[in-house]
Design a protein around this motif. Sequence first.
Motif, mmCIF file in Angstrom:
data_model
loop_
_atom_site.group_PDB
_atom_site.id
_atom_site.type_symbol
_atom_site.label_atom_id
_atom_site.label_comp_id
_atom_site.label_asym_id
_atom_site.label_seq_id
_atom_site.Cartn_x
_atom_site.Cartn_y
_atom_site.Cartn_z
ATOM 1 N N UNK A 245 5.596 16.453 -91.133
ATOM 2 C CA UNK A 245 4.873 16.442 -92.276
ATOM 3 C C UNK A 245 5.285 15.471 -93.133
ATOM 4 N N UNK A 246 6.681 15.147 -93.291
ATOM 5 C CA UNK A 246 7.185 14.427 -94.417
ATOM 6 C C UNK A 246 7.076 12.856 -94.233
ATOM 7 N N UNK A 247 7.426 12.689 -92.640
ATOM 8 C CA UNK A 247 7.529 11.185 -92.162
ATOM 9 C C UNK A 247 6.267 10.294 -92.524
ATOM 10 N N UNK A 248 5.003 10.637 -92.565
ATOM 11 C CA UNK A 248 3.982 10.063 -92.689
ATOM 12 C C UNK A 248 3.630 9.832 -94.168
ATOM 13 N N UNK A 249 3.942 10.729 -95.056
ATOM 14 C CA UNK A 249 3.936 10.610 -96.426
ATOM 15 C C UNK A 249 5.039 9.630 -96.830
ATOM 16 N N UNK B 127 0.435 25.029 -92.106
ATOM 17 C CA UNK B 127 0.478 26.481 -92.240
ATOM 18 C C UNK B 127 1.479 27.066 -91.368
ATOM 19 N N UNK B 128 1.970 26.767 -89.892
ATOM 20 C CA UNK B 128 2.808 27.181 -89.089
ATOM 21 C C UNK B 128 4.251 26.779 -89.708
ATOM 22 N N UNK B 129 4.334 25.577 -90.061
ATOM 23 C CA UNK B 129 5.535 25.131 -90.618
ATOM 24 C C UNK B 129 5.974 26.056 -91.658
ATOM 25 N N UNK B 130 5.051 26.126 -92.532
ATOM 26 C CA UNK B 130 5.456 27.076 -93.953
ATOM 27 C C UNK B 130 5.656 28.432 -93.675
ATOM 28 N N UNK B 131 5.075 28.948 -92.580
ATOM 29 C CA UNK B 131 5.420 30.256 -92.243
ATOM 30 C C UNK B 131 6.783 30.484 -91.629
ATOM 31 N N UNK B 132 7.029 29.246 -90.712
ATOM 32 C CA UNK B 132 8.574 29.526 -90.196
ATOM 33 C C UNK B 132 9.614 29.332 -91.206
ATOM 34 N N UNK B 133 9.177 28.436 -92.302
ATOM 35 C CA UNK B 133 10.223 28.232 -93.219
ATOM 36 C C UNK B 133 10.384 29.608 -93.791
ATOM 37 N N UNK B 134 9.245 30.482 -94.040
ATOM 38 C CA UNK B 134 9.592 31.662 -94.830
ATOM 39 C C UNK B 134 10.307 32.627 -94.148
ATOM 40 N N UNK B 135 10.153 32.481 -92.890
ATOM 41 C CA UNK B 135 10.856 33.321 -91.997
ATOM 42 C C UNK B 135 12.383 33.116 -91.961
#
Lengths: 481, 79
Positions: A216-220, A422-430
């Motif tokens: 997610x961060x690389x392209x930005x 979405x998935x990455x955010x959920x994993x981060x929350x976990x």
Amino acid sequence: MVFNSFNFVVFIIPVFLLYWLVFKKSAVYQNILLLGASLFFYAFADWRFLILLVTCILINFLLGLRINSESNERKQQVYLYLGVIFNVGLLLYYKYFNFFLEGFYDMLNAFGVTSSHTALSILLPLGISFFTFQNLGYLLDVYNEEIEPNSNVLEFSLFVAFFPKILSGPIERASQFIPQIKTKRDFSYDTTVDGLRQILWGLFAKVVIAENCAALADPIFNSYQEQSSSALVFGAFFYAIQLYADFSGYSNMAIGVSKLFGIQLMRNFATPFFSTNIADFWRKWHISLTTWMMDYVFTPLSFTLRRQQKLGLIVAIVTTFVLVGLWHGANWTFIVYGLFHGMYFIPLVYSGSMNTSNAIAQGAWFPSIKESVKMVMLFILVMFTDILFRADNLTMAFDYLQRVFSWSLFSIPWEFLGSTTLFTSLFILFFFGVEWINREKKHDFEVRNYPLLIRWGFYIFLFVLILFFGKTAETFIYFQF
Amino acid sequence: MEVSFIKEKIAGVLTSILEHDNFEMHDELTAKDVDGWDSLSHMMIITKIEEEFSIRFKLRDLNKLKNMGSLVSVIQGKI
């Protein structure tokens, strides 16, 4: 070979079996096997530097003995200085030579002298920042009479070259490490399983959290000039998580692998984002480096400047952090990174709250509102400096930072809000949820006392996540340091 | 100088820098046991002790300070 590679699995299983089944007779046998495995491991990564590593081991070993055997303090000092020059010299040559050369020519140009130069192509020996610091600490400890020098070349070699930590730390202390390898290690089922758990958790942090955040961060970061302010914040956010998950994941794997051989390495991260101020954060972030800097840079410096009171302390802190930054590499971005962090301390020095370490939400399920606000503020401060960590140079870092502050900060970066986010955010929350629950334990995934069903639920869940959402990566951010 | 006198003087220094006297002077006392004895106040305490006893510490001495007992013996060795 990285811990999350097939090669490593093929390497570690026979070493593990030989260690506990064949070489279990005495400490010497165990150390011989581990040293052999370590040298092989290092040579596998890059055999050209094996000679350098062995030379480093021998020179530091001899200097340690020499410092101790001299009764005259002056002579002790001479050998200590030789050691410092040797170790720092290696680092300067391999890591900083071109940086200083360029600075030198820039200065000449500024004075109107025009001359050109070509940068030398110097390959960075793997792990050099880690093992030279370890050796320096060893010599200083011997000189300060904190420890007796080690007179057993096998033990000392293993202390420097032990494969779980040679590439990227933790930066161990002789006083903690060497006593553990002096006696025969007996197999402990509990320690082994605990090590495996820590490896699993580190693997999850690396291949699921860090790698998805990177995606997610690389392209930005790669096209930051075309992004809206909100997208830039989005990129900085995921990079901050990536950096943490990458290195803490690596450290957990290193510590876990070491446990398989009955050796405890020092904790390197202790849930740093659950901190309410910058001093607390640094007590929990890359602990083996910060405690090293504390003992060998900050304390002597603040001692020397003790008559200057608070000002002396600030100078000592800022200098220490600039060195922490510079340790990461020969780039102005790291120096400015350190400078920012050092300056973050100044309000704490004046408010006298530098050393108040309050455990967050003690005995409670959730942090208070005040604690939450402080944690978020701290995260934002750290996140912005992490841009310096990621940027190629200062121009890019400041350009990136500047672009964050525009009206488009209040826009929604729709193009980045997809299923991966979405998935990455959920994993981060976990990920942070589990860390939160275990925040007062010995490591982030100490589930020893959980009921069997929940424990296995965790294992299977992590396996599934690694299998379906894990991304393979052949390197870690901290390998370049 | 007598140990009890040295300890009394150290206690005075601690009280004046830390602005409280919630500590008991015994040989095993460490900085961690005393509220407010952190890296900043540590250097202030060291400086003040140097003044009080008219001595000068070396960095090596500082590394040897593990607890109150070692502080007293280092001071004793200097006066």
